[in-house]
Design a protein around this motif. Structure first.
Motif, PDB file in Angstrom:
ATOM      1  N   VAL A   1       1.831   2.550 -13.116  1.00 51.30           N
ATOM      2  CA  VAL A   1       2.208   3.850 -13.799  1.00 51.30           C
ATOM      3  C   VAL A   1       2.798   4.519 -12.307  1.00 51.30           C
ATOM      4  N   ALA A   2       3.659   5.600 -12.628  1.00 47.67           N
ATOM      5  CA  ALA A   2       4.050   6.550 -11.509  1.00 47.67           C
ATOM      6  C   ALA A   2       3.813   7.672 -11.315  1.00 47.67           C
TER       7      ALA A   2
ATOM      8  N   PRO B   1      -9.450  -0.001 -18.708  1.00 47.52           N
ATOM      9  CA  PRO B   1      -9.279  -1.332 -17.580  1.00 47.52           C
ATOM     10  C   PRO B   1     -10.652  -1.497 -17.167  1.00 47.52           C
ATOM     11  N   ASP B   2     -10.897  -2.257 -16.130  1.00 48.70           N
ATOM     12  CA  ASP B   2     -12.084  -2.641 -15.328  1.00 48.70           C
ATOM     13  C   ASP B   2     -12.015  -1.952 -14.206  1.00 48.70           C
ATOM     14  N   LEU B   3     -10.751  -1.766 -13.542  1.00 45.30           N
ATOM     15  CA  LEU B   3     -10.574  -0.997 -12.161  1.00 45.30           C
ATOM     16  C   LEU B   3      -9.224  -0.254 -12.358  1.00 45.30           C
ATOM     17  N   VAL B   4      -9.260   0.966 -11.749  1.00 43.55           N
ATOM     18  CA  VAL B   4      -8.074   1.637 -11.682  1.00 43.55           C
ATOM     19  C   VAL B   4      -7.790   1.858 -10.290  1.00 43.55           C
ATOM     20  N   ILE B   5      -6.772   1.702  -9.809  1.00 44.12           N
ATOM     21  CA  ILE B   5      -6.171   1.841  -8.312  1.00 44.12           C
ATOM     22  C   ILE B   5      -5.059   3.027  -8.461  1.00 44.12           C
ATOM     23  N   VAL B   6      -5.407   4.010  -7.667  1.00 47.27           N
ATOM     24  CA  VAL B   6      -4.648   5.258  -7.762  1.00 47.27           C
ATOM     25  C   VAL B   6      -4.202   5.788  -6.376  1.00 47.27           C
ATOM     26  N   ASP B   7      -3.134   6.302  -6.230  1.00 44.90           N
ATOM     27  CA  ASP B   7      -2.678   7.125  -5.055  1.00 44.90           C
ATOM     28  C   ASP B   7      -2.865   8.378  -5.126  1.00 44.90           C
ATOM     29  N   VAL B   8      -3.253   8.977  -3.983  1.00 42.16           N
ATOM     30  CA  VAL B   8      -3.551  10.491  -4.035  1.00 42.16           C
ATOM     31  C   VAL B   8      -2.530  11.362  -4.287  1.00 42.16           C
ATOM     32  N   ARG B   9      -1.266  11.168  -3.798  1.00 48.16           N
ATOM     33  CA  ARG B   9      -0.186  11.959  -3.858  1.00 48.16           C
ATOM     34  C   ARG B   9       0.789  11.522  -4.782  1.00 48.16           C
ATOM     35  N   MET B  10       0.955  12.204  -6.021  1.00 46.88           N
ATOM     36  CA  MET B  10       1.775  11.924  -7.239  1.00 46.88           C
ATOM     37  C   MET B  10       2.441  12.699  -7.579  1.00 46.88           C
ATOM     38  N   PRO B  11       3.624  12.554  -8.388  1.00 52.37           N
ATOM     39  CA  PRO B  11       4.383  13.437  -9.151  1.00 52.37           C
ATOM     40  C   PRO B  11       3.746  14.426  -9.919  1.00 52.37           C
ATOM     41  N   PRO B  12       3.894  15.640 -10.369  1.00 55.92           N
ATOM     42  CA  PRO B  12       5.498  16.399  -9.814  1.00 55.92           C
ATOM     43  C   PRO B  12       5.199  17.095  -8.514  1.00 55.92           C
ATOM     44  N   THR B  13       3.922  17.398  -8.063  1.00 62.18           N
ATOM     45  CA  THR B  13       3.921  18.165  -6.599  1.00 62.18           C
ATOM     46  C   THR B  13       3.752  17.190  -5.534  1.00 62.18           C
ATOM     47  N   PHE B  14       3.298  16.120  -5.416  1.00 57.70           N
ATOM     48  CA  PHE B  14       3.073  15.104  -4.422  1.00 57.70           C
ATOM     49  C   PHE B  14       1.727  15.725  -3.536  1.00 57.70           C
TER      50      PHE B  14
ATOM     51  N   SER C   1       5.339   4.705  -5.519  1.00 53.75           N
ATOM     52  CA  SER C   1       6.562   4.345  -4.844  1.00 53.75           C
ATOM     53  C   SER C   1       6.390   2.658  -5.443  1.00 53.75           C
ATOM     54  N   ALA C   2       7.696   2.588  -6.292  1.00 58.83           N
ATOM     55  CA  ALA C   2       7.809   1.326  -7.058  1.00 58.83           C
ATOM     56  C   ALA C   2       7.671   0.102  -6.123  1.00 58.83           C
ATOM     57  N   LEU C   3       8.126   0.166  -4.829  1.00 56.54           N
ATOM     58  CA  LEU C   3       7.927  -1.077  -3.891  1.00 56.54           C
ATOM     59  C   LEU C   3       6.622  -1.315  -3.726  1.00 56.54           C
ATOM     60  N   LEU C   4       5.611  -0.244  -3.342  1.00 58.68           N
ATOM     61  CA  LEU C   4       4.228  -0.579  -3.015  1.00 58.68           C
ATOM     62  C   LEU C   4       3.558  -0.973  -4.327  1.00 58.68           C
TER      63      LEU C   4
END
Length: 214
Positions: free
Chosen positions: A31-32, A46-59, A9-12
């Motif tokens: 990154v997306a 990097p020192d830290l990675v913040i990552v979303d669970v659901r991402m492309p291509p299958t979300f 999500s570009a906004l988030l």
């Protein structure tokens, strides 16, 4: 800290970058998708990675699978997972393997900026930050796993046939046992899963769901 953010999500993503930058952190990249994440992390460390669970291509679970891969390749990598929901299996595995420098927060918590920044600082410095809901669901999953482990091999066979939608008589025929024996095995399964008789619930369905969740 030098931070990489993986959020489709570009906004988030922009919001996280602003919050973290204002707090004095350096955003190495935003990154997306998980593929970009792995490439950027390998290039920038990097020192830290913040990552979303659901991402492309299958979300579905690309993000958290990437987080698990990062942790397996470098156990010292600090990773903070953000999600709208709890991915119990991966969360449990990540926590069990190494709690140092790991966090899992529901995205609703990001609204509390001071608490979010505190979690970022804690995880980045090697600590652990777990959302209470994450802990609760992992404990539930662990209890269900333990209940499944209590089943005998024959009870597992019976449960598998129940999951295939077979009746008691069909289960008995498939296992070459009497219908009465099949019923006793099913009753034992209900007992080990702590599924008491209740007219508002179908114990057979609940038992099968436990099996499928495992």
């Amino acid at each position: 800290m030098r931070i990489v953010i993986a959020e489709d999500s570009a906004l988030l993503r922009a919001g996280l970058e602003r919050i973290l930058s204002d707090a004095g952190h350096e955003i190495v990249a935003g990154v997306a998708d998980a593929t970009q994440l792995l490439r950027v992390v390998n290039d920038t460390t990097p020192d830290l990675v913040i990552v979303d669970v659901r991402m492309p291509p299958t979300f579905t679970d690309e993000g958290i699978r990437a987080a698990a891969l990062l942790r397996s390749q470098n156990p010292d990598s600090a990773v903070l997972v953000l999600s709208h929901y709890v991915e119990e299996r991966y969360a449990a595995d990540l926590i069990a393997s190494n709690t140092r420098g790991f966090g899992y927060l529901l995205k609703d918590r990001v609204a509390d900026v001071p608490a979010f920044l505190s979690a970022v600082a804690g995880v980045g410095s090697g600590g652990t930050a777990l959302d209470p809901e994450v802990v609760a669901q992992i404990l539930v999953r662990s209890a269900r796993r333990q209940a499944l482990d209590q089943l005998t091999p024959r009870e597992r066979d019976v449960l598998q046939l129940m999951a295939e939608g077979k009746t008691n008589s069909a289960i008995a025929a498939a296992l070459s046992i009497s219908t009465g024996s099949a019923e006793k095995h099913i009753a034992s399964i209900f007992g080990k899963f702590d599924l008491s008789p209740d007219e508002s619930e179908n114990r057979r369905v609940l038992a099968v769901l436990r099996y499928l969740e495992s």
